[in-house]
Design a protein around this motif. Structure first.
Motif, PDB file in Angstrom:
ATOM      1  N   GLU A  87       0.927  -1.292   0.126  1.00  0.00           N
ATOM      2  CA  GLU A  87       0.047  -0.144   0.173  1.00  0.00           C
ATOM      3  C   GLU A  87       0.651   1.033   0.025  1.00  0.00           C
ATOM      4  O   GLU A  87       0.542   2.361  -0.392  1.00  0.00           O
ATOM      5  CB  GLU A  87      -0.980  -0.032   1.302  1.00  0.00           C
ATOM      6  CG  GLU A  87      -2.177  -1.094   1.227  1.00  0.00           C
ATOM      7  CD  GLU A  87      -2.804  -1.131   2.495  1.00  0.00           C
ATOM      8  OE1 GLU A  87      -2.770  -0.296   3.293  1.00  0.00           O
ATOM      9  OE2 GLU A  87      -3.607  -1.950   2.666  1.00  0.00           O
ATOM     10  N   GLN A  88       2.075   1.355   0.279  1.00  0.00           N
ATOM     11  CA  GLN A  88       3.206   2.288   0.489  1.00  0.00           C
ATOM     12  C   GLN A  88       3.690   2.406  -0.719  1.00  0.00           C
ATOM     13  O   GLN A  88       4.620   3.420  -0.937  1.00  0.00           O
ATOM     14  CB  GLN A  88       3.850   2.302   1.699  1.00  0.00           C
ATOM     15  CG  GLN A  88       3.004   1.924   3.043  1.00  0.00           C
ATOM     16  CD  GLN A  88       4.024   1.780   4.222  1.00  0.00           C
ATOM     17  OE1 GLN A  88       5.310   2.250   4.231  1.00  0.00           O
ATOM     18  NE2 GLN A  88       3.752   1.308   5.359  1.00  0.00           N
ATOM     19  N   GLY A  89       3.545   1.598  -1.676  1.00  0.00           N
ATOM     20  CA  GLY A  89       4.469   1.653  -2.842  1.00  0.00           C
ATOM     21  C   GLY A  89       5.994   1.579  -2.675  1.00  0.00           C
ATOM     22  O   GLY A  89       6.404   2.338  -3.178  1.00  0.00           O
ATOM     23  N   PRO A  90       6.403   0.633  -1.958  1.00  0.00           N
ATOM     24  CA  PRO A  90       7.922   0.472  -1.648  1.00  0.00           C
ATOM     25  C   PRO A  90       8.567  -0.238  -3.039  1.00  0.00           C
ATOM     26  O   PRO A  90       8.006  -0.538  -3.624  1.00  0.00           O
ATOM     27  CB  PRO A  90       7.820  -0.222  -0.501  1.00  0.00           C
ATOM     28  CG  PRO A  90       6.682  -1.333  -0.570  1.00  0.00           C
ATOM     29  CD  PRO A  90       5.738  -0.634  -1.412  1.00  0.00           C
ATOM     30  N   ASP A  91       9.879  -0.064  -2.940  1.00  0.00           N
ATOM     31  CA  ASP A  91      10.896  -0.791  -3.742  1.00  0.00           C
ATOM     32  C   ASP A  91      10.963  -2.105  -3.156  1.00  0.00           C
ATOM     33  O   ASP A  91      11.707  -2.378  -2.027  1.00  0.00           O
ATOM     34  CB  ASP A  91      12.152   0.160  -3.869  1.00  0.00           C
ATOM     35  CG  ASP A  91      13.112  -0.741  -4.771  1.00  0.00           C
ATOM     36  OD1 ASP A  91      12.653  -1.715  -5.485  1.00  0.00           O
ATOM     37  OD2 ASP A  91      14.276  -0.182  -4.965  1.00  0.00           O
ATOM     38  N   PHE A  92      10.276  -3.198  -3.796  1.00  0.00           N
ATOM     39  CA  PHE A  92      10.507  -4.489  -3.008  1.00  0.00           C
ATOM     40  C   PHE A  92      11.792  -5.220  -3.166  1.00  0.00           C
ATOM     41  O   PHE A  92      12.045  -6.016  -2.361  1.00  0.00           O
ATOM     42  CB  PHE A  92       9.454  -5.292  -3.905  1.00  0.00           C
ATOM     43  CG  PHE A  92       8.098  -5.137  -3.438  1.00  0.00           C
ATOM     44  CD1 PHE A  92       7.674  -5.402  -2.333  1.00  0.00           C
ATOM     45  CD2 PHE A  92       7.143  -4.595  -4.501  1.00  0.00           C
ATOM     46  CE1 PHE A  92       6.084  -5.257  -1.929  1.00  0.00           C
ATOM     47  CE2 PHE A  92       5.939  -4.020  -4.093  1.00  0.00           C
ATOM     48  CZ  PHE A  92       5.527  -4.430  -2.992  1.00  0.00           C
ATOM     49  N   ALA A  93      12.755  -4.625  -3.924  1.00  0.00           N
ATOM     50  CA  ALA A  93      14.086  -5.149  -4.203  1.00  0.00           C
ATOM     51  C   ALA A  93      14.879  -4.614  -2.998  1.00  0.00           C
ATOM     52  O   ALA A  93      15.726  -5.136  -2.400  1.00  0.00           O
ATOM     53  CB  ALA A  93      14.643  -4.674  -5.547  1.00  0.00           C
TER      54      ALA A  93
END
Length: 695
Positions: free
Chosen positions: A279-285
């Motif tokens: 929901e926070q739109g993070p960089d999953f890498a």
């Protein structure tokens, strides 16, 4: 009065106000106090660590005019009140010439600068040339500077600063005293920011300061600038949520929540945390990178707790998490995380890649350990001589490897499923009889790896193994017509489906007590066994062949005696345990037996194996030899005067190996090979003769 930013307002004005850089401070202070001043200094380091600040403080030390400093006036503690000190602080001191080499790179600029070197200082004691970013000068400018830099007039000092010393010519480096300034660790930045904000009367949260300290990346000036920005963003307050939103960084608490879900083996919670992160739109890498970094800190915490860094202000949390993982799980998760990071480029999307990587960690963790592990820290203790002590009894080995090491390939390690009892009342001893009848079958050749025949027994001695089939053929009674020969399934029983089968090449040589005499007495033992077989009276074909261990345990149970630790060692192989269950039982000692409840004490290093399924299997195996008890396995410190079945097996294996090596060393043929060809006996490859391949 206009607002002055924190980075300029709190710039140190003396050596004692410096934060960090103690190694540079100590060298300069001692040189000033002893009057051992060089004519050129080079300060190197990343941006914002204090290069220009150090140069200005040194300029004040050289030109302070306070009368309390003696005749020459050079001091390591400038007063800060005289005209020279105030002029340097305000940037209007005539004899401090600051040059920005990035904007004056031409050789004409350098020559113009050097034309005034010969003139005496106007206001101060020394004329100080501060050249910032000196690596930006051209080659011609460096060549023009070399001669003056090597032999300047006595009233001139050169102070050079650069962030890239590799670009400086070696001729310039050799003419300067070089001081490398270190990056500021987050702990030191947080401490200094807290001091500054308290003096400024600004409210703050410590967790917010840790975010600023990590974002500064070792630069105190960057930390001050980010703090100014955070104060404006938070309307005069420095709060964790505001700083996280301002920096756009991932909240470290989410990463710790994912690691806690791994510790609890909670896959639904793991996916829920990832959904909340999405929901926070993070960089999953970056999330996976942070998780592998936490796993690295967990491994350090397990081995050397004092070495855990506190870069995130969560040292206590990391130590608590480290005790909830086994060392094997941490290493496995780290390896899977590193590989998953490389696979992200081939995944449909980064979130899917992160979820699959975390689920793979749970899917590939060792099975048979349903309870979360509690690992005492540190994992490696120090011996009496200060060296790390070797783990006892296979401590620290992966559970999968432990199942192989503790599951010898013999008829005792795995038993076929017992036949169901008939519909009528069955005798009480039917289960033990079925077990010992299977044990009474002729032992098949053990499926160990093929060893060279010359390593199986000393040269010149007849191996007793080939004679055994002939001896059995002579002494074995004629088979009854109604008795069918044992099938391959009965001769080579398979382990239960829920336990891993031992690999032939991984089967140890010390999984159970020895069955044969030492290697040097093999011939005598063979003759005695032949006589014993020939003189043994024939027994009825329907009488089961009961092992001595099972006979002792059954007689003990019938007489009402307590189950002692000696009986536990003697009957351990008769239990027929395998896999992780055998590994768990092999690290136990008998603590108490009241006739109804049997308590075993487990080595704390194997506490992760203490699962209900293994306890139930051990209890059923004990009941199979006549020890019907309620079994309780409790981890705790083991007494030093007794040994576990694993320790006993290791000791016996070591003794037998030593006897085999000694026998080979005494063999005349081996001696002849050593004297003639310079042969060398590789002791690690020696195996006792009874474990060698049979003809």
């Amino acid at each position: 009065m206009s607002y002055q930013v924190l980075a300029r307002k709190w710039r140190p004005r003396t050596f004692h106000e410096l934060v960090g850089q103690e190694h540079v401070q100590r060298a300069l202070v001692n040189a000033l106090d002893q009057g051992r001043l060089h004519h050129a200094y080079l300060f190197t380091g990343t941006r914002g660590v204090g290069k220009t600040t150090l140069a200005r403080i040194l300029a004040k030390c050289l030109n302070c005019t306070a009368k309390s400093h003696g005749d020459d006036g050079v001091t390591s503690t400038p007063c800060g009140q005289c005209d020279s000190c105030r002029a340097i602080d305000e940037g209007r001191f005539v004899d401090l010439i600051e040059v920005d080499a990035a904007s004056r790179t031409k050789v004409e600029d350098t020559r113009e600068l050097l034309d005034n070197v010969q003139y005496a200082p106007t206001q101060g004691r020394y004329k100080v040339y501060l050249i910032d970013e000196v690596h930006m000068l051209s080659t011609s400018s460096f060549n023009a500077l070399l001669k003056t830099l090597e032999e300047p007039p006595p009233h001139v000092k050169f102070l050079l600063a650069t962030t890239d010393p590799q670009k400086l010519p070696a001729t310039v480096l050799s003419r300067c005293l070089q001081f490398t300034l270190k990056n500021m660790p987050p702990e030191r930045i947080v401490t200094h920011l807290a001091k500054v904000l308290e003096a400024e009367g600004i409210g703050f949260e410590e967790s917010a300061l840790w975010l600023l300290g990590r974002a500064a990346d070792g630069s105190m000036r960057d930390a001050m600038s980010l703090t100014d920005q955070a104060i404006a963003f938070g309307q005069g307050q420095v709060r964790h949520a505001d700083v996280a939103a301002m920096l756009g960084t991932l909240d470290h608490r989410h990463v710790l929540a994912l690691v806690e879900a791994l510790a609890d083996i909670d896959a639904p919670r793991l996916l829920a945390e990832i959904a909340q992160l999405a929901e926070q739109g993070p960089d999953f890498a970056a999330v996976l990178d942070d998780m592998t970094a936490v796993l690295h800190r967990l491994a350090v915490a397990q081995m050397v707790p004092d070495a855990v860094d506190n870069a995130h202000g969560d040292r206590e949390t990391i130590l608590a998490l480290a005790s909830r993982f086994t060392a094997e799980d941490v290493q496995l998760y780290y390896q899977i995380g590193i590989q998953g990071r490389g696979d992200m480029t081939h995944a449909p999307d980064l979130r899917t890649a992160l979820e699959m990587t975390l689920l793979r960690m749970l899917a590939f963790r060792p099975q048979g350990v349903p309870q979360p592990a509690r690992t005492p820290l540190p994992l490696c203790g120090a011996g009496g001589d200060g060296t790390p002590a070797a783990p006892a009894g296979g401590e620290g080995t992966p559970p999968a490897a432990a199942s192989r090491d503790d599951n010898p390939a013999s008829t005792d390690s795995s038993q076929p499923p017992e036949p169901e009892p008939p519909s009528g009342p069955a005798p009480v001893a039917s289960a033990p009889q079925a077990r010992v009848e299977a044990d009474a079958l002729p032992e098949p050749p053990p499926p160990w790896e093929e060893l060279p025949v010359e390593m199986a027994a000393p040269l010149g001695e007849a191996s007793p193994a080939p004679a055994e089939p002939q001896l059995q053929a002579q002494t074995q009674p004629e088979p009854q017509p109604e008795a069918a020969p044992p099938s391959m399934e009965e001769r080579f029983p398979q382990p239960p489906a829920d336990e891993p089968a031992p690999a032939p090449h991984d089967a140890p040589l010390h999984g159970h007590a020895p069955r044969h005499a030492p290697i040097q007495e093999m011939a005598v033992a063979t003759e005695e066994s032949d006589t014993a077989v020939l003189e043994a009276p024939e027994r009825p074909s329907d009488a089961p062949a009961v092992k001595p261990e099972a006979q002792a345990a059954t007689a003990e149970a019938a007489s009402g005696e307590r189950f002692s630790h000696d009986r536990w060692l003697d009957s351990f192989d008769a239990l027929g345990l395998g896999g992780l269950t055998r590994n768990l039982a092999a690290h136990c000692v008998v603590e108490a037996d009241d006739g109804n409840r049997l308590t075993l004490r487990l080595d704390p290093s194997q506490e992760a194996m203490n699962a209900e399924i293994h306890v139930r299997r051990v209890q059923e195996a004990l009941a199979g030899i006549g020890i019907a008890r309620q079994l309780v396995i409790e981890p705790g410190a083991l007494p030093t005067q007794v040994e576990t079945p694993r320790q006993r097996a290791d000791r016996i294996a070591a003794e037998r190996h030593a006897e085999a090596v000694a026998a080979l060393h005494r063999d005349p043929h081996v001696k002849q090979l050593q004297e003639t060809f310079g042969a060398r006996l590789i002791e690690s490859t020696v195996k006792p003769a009874d474990l060698a391949p049979r003809a």
